[in-house]
Design an enzyme around this catalytic site. Structure first.
Site, PDB file in Angstrom:
ATOM      1  NE  ARG A  49       8.023 -11.505 -16.935  1.00 36.47           N
ATOM      2  CZ  ARG A  49       8.081 -10.276 -17.406  1.00 36.47           C
ATOM      3  NH1 ARG A  49       7.977 -10.065 -18.697  1.00 36.47           N
ATOM      4  NH2 ARG A  49       8.223  -9.255 -16.593  1.00 36.47           N
ATOM      5  CG  ASP A  92       6.315 -12.713 -22.405  1.00 39.22           C
ATOM      6  OD1 ASP A  92       5.497 -11.819 -22.073  1.00 39.22           O
ATOM      7  OD2 ASP A  92       7.472 -12.464 -22.766  1.00 39.22           O
ATOM      8  CG  PHE A  93       1.087 -11.848 -18.985  1.00 36.23           C
ATOM      9  CD1 PHE A  93       0.853 -13.225 -18.967  1.00 36.23           C
ATOM     10  CD2 PHE A  93       1.231 -11.185 -17.773  1.00 36.23           C
ATOM     11  CE1 PHE A  93       0.776 -13.926 -17.773  1.00 36.23           C
ATOM     12  CE2 PHE A  93       1.144 -11.881 -16.572  1.00 36.23           C
ATOM     13  CZ  PHE A  93       0.924 -13.253 -16.566  1.00 36.23           C
ATOM     14  CG  HIS A 175      -8.387  -3.457  -1.265  1.00 32.90           C
ATOM     15  ND1 HIS A 175      -7.381  -2.619  -1.659  1.00 32.90           N
ATOM     16  CD2 HIS A 175      -8.319  -3.496   0.089  1.00 32.90           C
ATOM     17  CE1 HIS A 175      -6.740  -2.170  -0.591  1.00 32.90           C
ATOM     18  NE2 HIS A 175      -7.277  -2.688   0.482  1.00 32.90           N
ATOM     19  CE  LYS A 179     -10.245  -2.192   3.453  1.00 31.68           C
ATOM     20  NZ  LYS A 179      -9.287  -3.008   4.174  1.00 31.68           N
ATOM     21  CD  GLU A 213      -1.601   2.320   4.245  1.00 30.96           C
ATOM     22  OE1 GLU A 213      -1.237   1.155   4.080  1.00 30.96           O
ATOM     23  OE2 GLU A 213      -1.494   3.200   3.370  1.00 30.96           O
ATOM     24  CG  HIS A 237      -8.253   2.684  -1.249  1.00 29.36           C
ATOM     25  ND1 HIS A 237      -8.751   1.798  -2.162  1.00 29.36           N
ATOM     26  CD2 HIS A 237      -6.958   2.310  -1.058  1.00 29.36           C
ATOM     27  CE1 HIS A 237      -7.811   0.918  -2.497  1.00 29.36           C
ATOM     28  NE2 HIS A 237      -6.712   1.230  -1.840  1.00 29.36           N
ATOM     29  CE  LYS A 337       1.685   3.625   1.637  1.00 28.11           C
ATOM     30  NZ  LYS A 337       0.273   3.305   1.439  1.00 28.11           N
ATOM     31  CE  LYS A 342      -5.184  -2.251   8.223  1.00 27.45           C
ATOM     32  NZ  LYS A 342      -4.671  -1.699   6.983  1.00 27.45           N
TER      33      LYS A 342
END
Ligand SMILES: NC(=O)C1=CN([C@@H]2O[C@H](COP(=O)(O)OP(=O)(O)OC[C@H]3O[C@@H](n4cnc5c(N)ncnc54)[C@H](OP(=O)(O)O)[C@@H]3O)[C@@H](O)[C@H]2O)C=CC1
Ligand SMILES: O=C1O[C@H](COP(=O)(O)O)[C@@H](O)[C@H](O)[C@H]1O
Length: 489
Positions: A49, A92-93, A175, A179, A213, A237, A337, A342
Site C-alpha cells: 500500500r 490497500d488490501f 517454514h 528445511k 536461537e 515448529h 532466544k 543457533k
C-alpha cells in the site's frame, strides 16, 4: 537441467515491501529462477500500500535482493530476467476497488498464487476481495504463520479463508517443513527398516528436541511481545518436529496420508495438569548477558520494548504421548532466544540392552543415541558402544559416532533455503509440506491449556542471562527424571 516441471503462474505477493517478503520471499523466488525452476511465463506482482511510483519500489526490491542473496549468488543475467517478471501494484488490501487493477494485471490465462505476507488479521478480507473481482477460481492461497493467537482466533481466520477457498488450495506455511534436513526425517524413518523396528517405547527411553536461537528479538518486539516463545515456536515448529518423529508410518507420501498421521499425534498429546505446569514446564525471559563475547541487552531493554512484560522468550517442557507406541516415553522440548548458539537438534535416546554384562562403572554411558542435527552442520550421528582398542584395556567400553555429515557427503549441492522449497511446492500443487487446518487447531488446543494455566497461576517467566542455556529450572526439569540435556553443550 532441472528435473521438475512447473506450470506457469502469476505470483501475487501481498505485503511485498514487508520484512518477510524482502528478506526471504524475493530471494527464494530469485533462487528458483536461477535454478531454472520458474516457467518462462511466470510473472510476479508485488502488492503493497505504499504510494509512489512503481519504479522506485522495484528499485528497492532490487537492492534488497542483492543484499539478502549476497554477491556470490547474484548472477546479473538471471537478476535481469527475474526483475523483468516483476511489477509493482499499489493495493490497500482492505479496499475492493484496488483489486480491479490487480484483476486486470493477473488476467485468467494462468493460475494465480496469492501469498499473504501480511498479518493474519487481513487474510479473510484479501480472500473476500479476490473473490469479488473474480480471482478466487482456481487460485492457490498461501498463509503465513501464526494463524491466530489461540484456537478460537485461528478458527476465525481459517473459517474466513474457507468461505472462498477449499482446503486443497490453501497452503499454510511452517517454514521448518521446507528445511531439507526436516524432510530427511521422513527418509530416515521410513526408508530404513533398521530404525523403524526400534521406534517405540520398547527400545526408546526418551526424546529431546532443542531449537535454540542465538538472536534476540531483532526489532520484532511489537509482534513478539504479544506472542511469546510458546506461540512463536512451540505451537508450530517444535510440535511439527515432534509429529514427524512420533507419527506412525503413513500409507504413502501423499499430503493427506502424512497429515492424517501427524494430527493423530497432536490429538494424543497428554494435557498438562496444573501440577504439571510447575514440574513439567519452565518459561523464561532473558536478561542482559553476553553473546559471542559482546554484551547484549535483556528482553526488557530491547528496541521498542516496554519496561515490564511477562512474555516468555524461552520454554522447556515435557510432553507425553498417549498411545501404544510412546507410552512412558517423555519428549523433552526446549526452545529460546539469546541462547549460546543457533542449534536445532533432535536426540533419540535408546534404552539400555535388556541384560547388562559389562563393568558396573561403565553403565552410565550405555544406551545408543541417534542425533539428528537440523541446523547448522546438518547431519545424522549414531552413538554406538565399542570396545576400546589396546592390549591393556580389557573390555573397556567407549561411545563413538557413526556419522553422516550432509555437507561433506553432498558437498557440491547448495542447501536451498526452506522458502525456496515451499514456494516450488506451491507452484507444483503439492501440499505435503504444508499444514492442514485440523493440525493447526489440534496444536493450538494443546498450547491453549498451557497459556490458560500460566494465566491462572500468574506464573512469571524465570530470568536467564542472554548467552546461557535458559533458567536453571529447565535443567531441573529433566534431571528430576534422572536425565540431562544432551551434550549441554
Ligand atoms: N518476518 C519474519 O521473519 C516472519 C514473518 N512471518 C509472518 O509473515 C507475515 C508478514 O510478516 P512481516 O513481513 O514480518 O511483517 P511486516 O509488517 O514487515 O510486513 C507486512 C506487510 O503487510 C502490509 N499490510 C498490512 N496491512 C495491509 C493493508 N491493509 N494493505 C496493504 N498492505 C498491508 C504492511 O504494510 P504497512 O507497512 O504499510 O503496514 C507490511 O508491508 C506475518 O503474518 C508474520 O507473522 C512468519 C515467520 C517469520
Ligand atoms: O518462525 C520463526 O522462526 C524463526 C527461527 O527460524 P530459523 O529458520 O532461523 O530457525 C524465529 O526466529 C522467529 O521468531 C519465528 O517467528
Amino acid at each position: 537441467m532441472p528435473s521438475i516441471t512447473v506450470e506457469p503462474c502469476t505470483f501475487a505477493l501481498f505485503g511485498a515491501l514487508g520484512d518477510l517478503a524482502l528478506r526471504k520471499l524475493f530471494p527464494a523466488l530469485y533462487q528458483l529462477d536461477r535454478a531454472g525452476l520458474l516457467h518462462d511465463d511466470t510473472r510476479i506482482l508485488a502488492l503493497a500500500r505504499e504510494p509512489g511510483d512503481a519504479l522506485t519500489h522495484l528499485a528497492r526490491i532490487d537492492s534488497q535482493l542483492r543484499q539478502y542473496v549476497g554477491s556470490k549468488e547474484i548472477e546479473e543475467d538471471v537478476l535481469t530476467r527475474f526483475l523483468a517478471r516483476l511489477n509493482y501494484l499499489h493495493v490497500d488490501f482492505l479496499n475492493t476497488d484496488d483489486y480491479v487493477s490487480l484483476a486486470e494485471q493477473a488476467g485468467t490465462a494462468q493460475r494465480l498464487i496469492a501469498y499473504f505476507a501480511t498479518p493474519a488479521a487481513v487474510y479473510g478480507a484479501i480472500c473476500e476481495n479476490l473473490a469479488k473481482v473474480g480471482l478466487a477460481e482456481n487460485t492457490r492461497v498461501v498463509l503465513e504463520k501464526p494463524i491466530g493467537s489461540d484456537l478460537e482466533s485461528s478458527r476465525k481466520v481459517n473459517d474466513a479463508v474457507a468461505q472462498y477457498f477449499p482446503e486443497n488450495r490453501i497452503y499454510r506455511i511452517d517454514h521448518y517443513l521446507g528445511k531439507d534436513t526436516v524432510q530427511n526425517l521422513i527418509a530416515l524413518r521410513f526408508a530404513n527398516s533398521l530404525f523403524e523396528t526400534q521406534w517405540n517405547q520398547r527400545y526408546i527411553s526418551h526424546v529431546e528436541i532443542t531449537v535454540a536461537e542465538k538472536v534476540g528479538i531483532e526489532g520484532r518486539w511489537g509482534y513478539f511481545d504479544k506472542a511469546g516463545q510458546l506461540r512463536d515456536m512451540i505451537q508450530n515448529h517444535l510440535l511439527q518436529l515432534l509429529c514427524l518423529i512420533a507419527m506412525d508410518p503413513p500409507a504413502d507420501l501423499s499430503a493427506d496420508s502424512i497429515r492424517d498421521e501427524k494430527v493423530k499425534v497432536l490429538k494424543a498429546l497428554a494435557p498438562i495438569t496444573p501440577e504439571g505446569l510447575t514440574t513439567q514446564v519452565v518459561r523464561g525471559q532473558y536478561i542482559a548477558g553476553y553473546s559471542e563475547g559482546q554484551s547484549v541487552p535483556g528482553y526488557l531493554e530491547e528496541e521498542n520494548s516496554n519496561t515490564q512484560s511477562d512474555t516468555e522468550t524461552f520454554v522447556a517442557l515435557r510432553a507425553d504421548i498417549r498411545n501404544w507406541r510412546w507410552a512412558g516415553v517423555p519428549f523433552y522440548l526446549r526452545t529460546g532466544k539469546r541462547m549460546p548458539q543457533k542449534l536445532s537438534q533432535i536426540v533419540i535416546h535408546f534404552k539400555e540392552p535388556s541384560h547388562y554384562i559389562f563393568a558396573p562403572e561403565q553403565r552410565l554411558q550405555i544406551g545408543n543415541k541417534l542425533i539428528i542435527r537440523l541446523q547448522p552442520d546438518e547431519g545424522i550421528s549414531l552413538r554406538v558402544m565399542t570396545k576400546d582398542q589396546g592390549l591393556d584395556k580389557g573390555m573397556q567400553l567407549r561411545s563413538g559416532p557413526l556419522q553422516l555429515n550432509f555437507s561433506d557427503t553432498y558437498r557440491s549441492e547448495r542447501v536451498p533455503d526452506a522458502y525456496e522449497r515451499l514456494l516450488l511446492e506451491v507452484m507444483r500443487g503439492n501440499q505435503n509440506l504444508f499444514v492442514r487446518k485440523d493440525e493447526i487447531e489440534a496444536a493450538w488446543k494443546w498450547c491453549d491449556q498451557l497459556i490458560a494455566g500460566w494465566k491462572k497461576s500468574g506464573d512469571a517467566p524465570k530470568p536467564y542471562a542472554a548467552g546461557s542455556w535458559g533458567p536453571m529450572s529447565s535443567i531441573a526439569l529433566i534431571t528430576r527424571d534422572g536425565r540431562s540435556w544432551y551434550g549441554d553443550i
